[in-house]
Design an enzyme around this catalytic site. Structure first.
Site, PDB file in Angstrom:
ATOM      1  N   SER A 111     -17.061  28.548  46.498  1.00 55.35           N
ATOM      2  CA  SER A 111     -16.841  29.302  45.126  1.00 55.35           C
ATOM      3  C   SER A 111     -15.158  29.958  45.220  1.00 55.35           C
ATOM      4  O   SER A 111     -14.167  28.941  45.542  1.00 55.35           O
ATOM      5  CB  SER A 111     -17.636  30.240  44.923  1.00 55.35           C
ATOM      6  OG  SER A 111     -17.760  30.643  43.822  1.00 55.35           O
ATOM      7  N   ASP A 162     -26.113  23.592  39.428  1.00 52.71           N
ATOM      8  CA  ASP A 162     -24.791  24.372  39.322  1.00 52.71           C
ATOM      9  C   ASP A 162     -23.535  23.630  38.813  1.00 52.71           C
ATOM     10  O   ASP A 162     -23.250  22.146  39.212  1.00 52.71           O
ATOM     11  CB  ASP A 162     -24.182  24.668  40.758  1.00 52.71           C
ATOM     12  CG  ASP A 162     -22.977  25.385  40.733  1.00 52.71           C
ATOM     13  OD1 ASP A 162     -22.616  26.075  39.711  1.00 52.71           O
ATOM     14  OD2 ASP A 162     -22.181  25.412  41.723  1.00 52.71           O
ATOM     15  N   HIS A 188     -25.503  27.780  42.293  1.00 54.05           N
ATOM     16  CA  HIS A 188     -24.183  27.984  42.730  1.00 54.05           C
ATOM     17  C   HIS A 188     -23.845  28.205  44.225  1.00 54.05           C
ATOM     18  O   HIS A 188     -23.597  27.607  44.854  1.00 54.05           O
ATOM     19  CB  HIS A 188     -23.366  29.122  41.993  1.00 54.05           C
ATOM     20  CG  HIS A 188     -22.090  29.046  42.111  1.00 54.05           C
ATOM     21  ND1 HIS A 188     -21.176  27.935  42.261  1.00 54.05           N
ATOM     22  CD2 HIS A 188     -21.096  30.010  42.519  1.00 54.05           C
ATOM     23  CE1 HIS A 188     -20.089  28.149  42.541  1.00 54.05           C
ATOM     24  NE2 HIS A 188     -20.091  29.368  42.557  1.00 54.05           N
TER      25      HIS A 188
END
EC number: 2.3.1.-
Length: 210
Positions: A111, A162, A188
């Protein structure tokens, strides 16, 4: 008998900023190589501690170090080298690797941490043994020629629930030397949704780098 593991917590100075880290290493013998774990915006090095990733890596014979990124976790006081969502200079992560004396590491980058790992990955002469991006941000900020020039083996990981994972994969698949691990039913932070699958896939990839 399970191999013993040594764990510690400390801070390092990187470009004048104090960064917190957690480390796990094999209790005896030499580590194969180092694994540097980064984290997403809602997470910290504690995520990898609680999930058991640090422990599992050390048991498998790796030196595992998870840092808290600047402005987050227990590195909250540290100033980030770039605004969130912008690419940080590749020299920042290079300085982290130097300060921790990791040697060429494998970098795990979920991320938010893409803003740090991608410039490090694509820097000329990058000292990176392997790259494990988990739906990182900023993949659209690296051009095709830069992706194509990367020789580092990559394991691209994301959850099939995701959308960001799919979007980042469209860019990351330009890495010439990559494998893909798609986790069915995972979101995610797919490593939290499917920890066993995450650890199995990660350890398998690392074994192939030895």
């Amino acid at each position: 008998m399970a191999a013993s593991v040594e764990q510690r917590e400390d801070t390092i100075q990187v470009q004048g900023q104090a960064l917190f880290f957690r480390e796990a290493r094999p209790g005896s013998g030499q580590a194969h190589f180092s694994v540097l774990l980064l984290h997403g915006i809602r997470f910290s090095s504690e995520t990898w501690q609680n999930l058991g990733t640090l422990h599992q890596l050390a048991q498998a014979g790796y030196r595992a170090v998870a840092i808290d990124l600047p402005g987050l976790g227990r590195s909250k006081e540290a100033a980030a080298p770039a605004p969130i969502g912008e690419l940080a200079p590749g020299s920042f992560l290079a300085a982290v690797v130097d300060a921790l004396e990791l040697g060429p590491p494998v970098v795990i980058s979920p991320s938010l941490s893409g803003m740090y790992s991608l410039p490090f990955l694509t820097a000329p002469g990058s000292q990176l043994l392997g790259y494990v991006p988990v739906a990182p941000i900023c993949t659209d900020k690296i051009n095709a020629a830069n992706y194509a020039s990367v020789k580092t083996p990559a394991l691209i990981v994301y959850g099939d629930q995701d959308p960001m994972g799919q979007t980042s994969f469209e860019h990351l698949k330009q890495l010439p030397n990559h494998r893909v691990l798609i986790m069915k039913g995972a979101g995610h932070p797919c490593y939290l949704d499917k920890p066993e699958e995450w650890h199995t896939g990660l350890l398998d990839f690392l074994q192939g780098l030895q």
